[in-house]
Design a protein around this motif. Sequence first.
Motif, mmCIF file in Angstrom:
data_model
loop_
_atom_site.group_PDB
_atom_site.id
_atom_site.type_symbol
_atom_site.label_atom_id
_atom_site.label_comp_id
_atom_site.label_asym_id
_atom_site.label_seq_id
_atom_site.Cartn_x
_atom_site.Cartn_y
_atom_site.Cartn_z
ATOM 1 N N THR A 81 -20.872 -75.899 -5.583
ATOM 2 C CA THR A 81 -19.507 -76.546 -4.677
ATOM 3 C C THR A 81 -18.297 -76.266 -6.055
ATOM 4 O OG1 THR A 81 -20.686 -77.799 -3.234
ATOM 5 C CG2 THR A 81 -18.435 -78.369 -3.755
ATOM 6 N N GLU A 82 -17.392 -75.767 -5.657
ATOM 7 C CA GLU A 82 -16.216 -75.715 -6.452
ATOM 8 C C GLU A 82 -15.046 -76.781 -5.806
ATOM 9 O OE1 GLU A 82 -14.605 -71.684 -7.181
ATOM 10 O OE2 GLU A 82 -16.424 -71.052 -6.091
ATOM 11 N N ILE A 83 -15.039 -77.111 -4.787
ATOM 12 C CA ILE A 83 -14.098 -78.136 -4.444
ATOM 13 C C ILE A 83 -14.754 -79.176 -3.403
ATOM 14 C CG2 ILE A 83 -11.860 -78.519 -2.918
ATOM 15 C CD1 ILE A 83 -10.954 -75.908 -4.079
ATOM 16 N N VAL A 84 -14.584 -80.294 -3.480
ATOM 17 C CA VAL A 84 -14.944 -81.664 -2.651
ATOM 18 C C VAL A 84 -13.860 -82.074 -2.110
ATOM 19 C CG1 VAL A 84 -15.891 -83.733 -2.637
ATOM 20 C CG2 VAL A 84 -16.947 -82.116 -4.059
ATOM 21 N N ILE A 85 -13.831 -82.039 -0.745
ATOM 22 C CA ILE A 85 -12.735 -82.696 0.043
ATOM 23 C C ILE A 85 -13.363 -84.017 0.549
ATOM 24 C CG2 ILE A 85 -11.165 -82.484 1.935
ATOM 25 C CD1 ILE A 85 -11.398 -79.469 1.837
ATOM 26 N N LEU A 86 -12.684 -85.054 0.099
ATOM 27 C CA LEU A 86 -12.904 -86.376 0.659
ATOM 28 C C LEU A 86 -12.024 -86.713 1.714
ATOM 29 C CD1 LEU A 86 -14.507 -89.044 0.381
ATOM 30 C CD2 LEU A 86 -12.873 -89.724 -1.454
ATOM 31 N N VAL A 87 -12.559 -87.075 2.700
ATOM 32 C CA VAL A 87 -11.403 -87.316 3.901
ATOM 33 C C VAL A 87 -11.541 -88.877 3.994
ATOM 34 C CG1 VAL A 87 -10.928 -87.176 6.244
ATOM 35 C CG2 VAL A 87 -11.909 -85.201 4.921
ATOM 36 N N VAL A 88 -10.460 -89.269 4.114
ATOM 37 C CA VAL A 88 -10.390 -90.876 4.238
ATOM 38 C C VAL A 88 -9.369 -91.239 5.611
ATOM 39 C CG1 VAL A 88 -9.592 -93.075 3.089
ATOM 40 C CG2 VAL A 88 -10.383 -91.101 1.559
ATOM 41 N N ASP A 89 -10.155 -92.227 6.246
ATOM 42 C CA ASP A 89 -9.142 -92.824 7.597
ATOM 43 C C ASP A 89 -8.398 -93.884 6.732
ATOM 44 O OD1 ASP A 89 -8.361 -94.277 9.489
ATOM 45 O OD2 ASP A 89 -10.150 -94.253 10.536
ATOM 46 N N SER A 90 -7.038 -93.351 6.951
ATOM 47 C CA SER A 90 -6.193 -94.422 6.121
ATOM 48 C C SER A 90 -5.956 -95.819 6.660
ATOM 49 C CB SER A 90 -4.878 -93.473 5.794
ATOM 50 O OG SER A 90 -4.914 -92.432 5.525
ATOM 51 N N THR A 91 -6.587 -96.027 8.004
ATOM 52 C CA THR A 91 -6.491 -97.281 8.451
ATOM 53 C C THR A 91 -7.879 -97.949 8.261
ATOM 54 O OG1 THR A 91 -7.601 -96.548 10.629
ATOM 55 C CG2 THR A 91 -5.107 -96.091 10.606
ATOM 56 N N ASP A 92 -8.646 -97.489 7.677
ATOM 57 C CA ASP A 92 -10.132 -98.193 7.680
ATOM 58 C C ASP A 92 -9.978 -98.817 6.304
ATOM 59 O OD1 ASP A 92 -12.439 -98.813 7.682
ATOM 60 O OD2 ASP A 92 -13.513 -96.879 8.125
ATOM 61 N N ARG A 93 -9.402 -100.010 6.242
ATOM 62 C CA ARG A 93 -9.083 -100.610 4.887
ATOM 63 C C ARG A 93 -10.520 -101.391 4.302
ATOM 64 N NH1 ARG A 93 -4.158 -100.806 6.545
ATOM 65 N NH2 ARG A 93 -2.063 -100.844 5.075
ATOM 66 N N GLU A 94 -11.282 -101.618 5.581
ATOM 67 C CA GLU A 94 -12.645 -102.546 5.302
ATOM 68 C C GLU A 94 -13.592 -101.529 4.526
ATOM 69 O OE1 GLU A 94 -14.204 -103.885 8.989
ATOM 70 O OE2 GLU A 94 -12.322 -105.269 9.210
ATOM 71 N N ARG A 95 -13.661 -100.222 4.897
ATOM 72 C CA ARG A 95 -14.556 -99.373 4.163
ATOM 73 C C ARG A 95 -14.174 -98.541 3.129
ATOM 74 N NH1 ARG A 95 -18.122 -96.171 8.326
ATOM 75 N NH2 ARG A 95 -16.188 -95.461 9.162
ATOM 76 N N LEU A 96 -13.095 -98.876 2.414
ATOM 77 C CA LEU A 96 -12.374 -98.113 1.407
ATOM 78 C C LEU A 96 -13.340 -98.304 0.306
ATOM 79 C CD1 LEU A 96 -10.361 -95.976 1.329
ATOM 80 C CD2 LEU A 96 -8.701 -97.801 0.576
ATOM 81 N N THR A 97 -13.730 -99.435 -0.031
ATOM 82 C CA THR A 97 -14.675 -99.909 -1.322
ATOM 83 C C THR A 97 -15.891 -98.892 -1.153
ATOM 84 O OG1 THR A 97 -13.637 -102.021 -1.373
ATOM 85 C CG2 THR A 97 -15.679 -101.741 -2.502
ATOM 86 N N LEU A 98 -16.346 -98.743 0.048
ATOM 87 C CA LEU A 98 -17.581 -98.111 0.485
ATOM 88 C C LEU A 98 -17.409 -96.516 0.007
ATOM 89 C CD1 LEU A 98 -20.520 -97.716 1.271
ATOM 90 C CD2 LEU A 98 -19.558 -97.792 3.580
#
Length: 179
Positions: A84-101
Motif C-alpha cells: 500500500t502506498e497511500i492510506v485514505i482514512l475517512v472520518v465522519d466529521s459529525t461522529d464526535r463520539e467515535r473519534l477516539t476509536l
Amino acid sequence: MGNLVARLMTVFGDREHKVIIVGLDNAGKTTILYQFLTKEAVHTSPTIGSNVEEIALRKTRFLVWDIGGQESLRATWMSYYGNTEIVILVVDSTDRERLTLTKDELHRMLAHEDLQNASVLVLANKQDMKNSMTAAEISQCLTLNSITGHSWHVQACCALTGEGLPASLDWMRSRVVAN
Ligand code: G3D
C-alpha cells in the motif's frame, strides 16, 4: 528489451499505485470511492468485504480498495496492507463520539510494518452537515502532528457533492510522483 518496456511504462504511467480506504462504518468510504469514479453521489449499502476500483488521474493510476469498517471487519484490515502506498482514512466529521476509536485505529495501523512507507490522507467527510467538526479539529483529535514517520495530509470534503475530492486526488498524485 526489459529496460525499454520499463521506460515506456514510466512514460505512459502504467504502474498502478495501491491505495486503501479505511475508516469506521458509515464514515462515507464507499460514497467517496464512487464519487472519485463518477463524480456523482451513489446510493450505498454497508461495505461487506471490499470494493476495488481503478482511478486514473492524468498518467497516474490508483488501484483503490474500499475496506469494510464494521468492528468485525477491522481485524481484517491488515491483510490489505502489503504494497500500500497511500492510506485514505475517512472520518465522519459529525461522529464526535467515535473519534477516539478512529484515532486508536489510525495509530495502530501506522505502527504496522507493511505500512511503514505509506502516506496518509485523512478525509474530514460530511462537511455539508452543520454540526461537523472542521479539518483542523479532526487533525488535533487524531493527533496527526505526532505522526513523524509518514507523510500525511488532512482534507475537508463532502462525498455527496464531491467538494474537496479533486484536491485529495492531486495530493495523492503528488505523493506517488515524489516517491
Ligand atoms: P461507509 O462505506 O464508510 O460505511 P457509506 O459509508 O459510503 O456507505 O456512507 C454512509 C452514509 O453516509 C450514507 O447514507 C451516505 O449517503 C452518507 N454520506 C456519505 N458521505 C456523506 C457526506 O459527505 N455528507 C452527508 N450528509 N452524508 C454522507 P445512507 O443514508 O445511505 O446510510
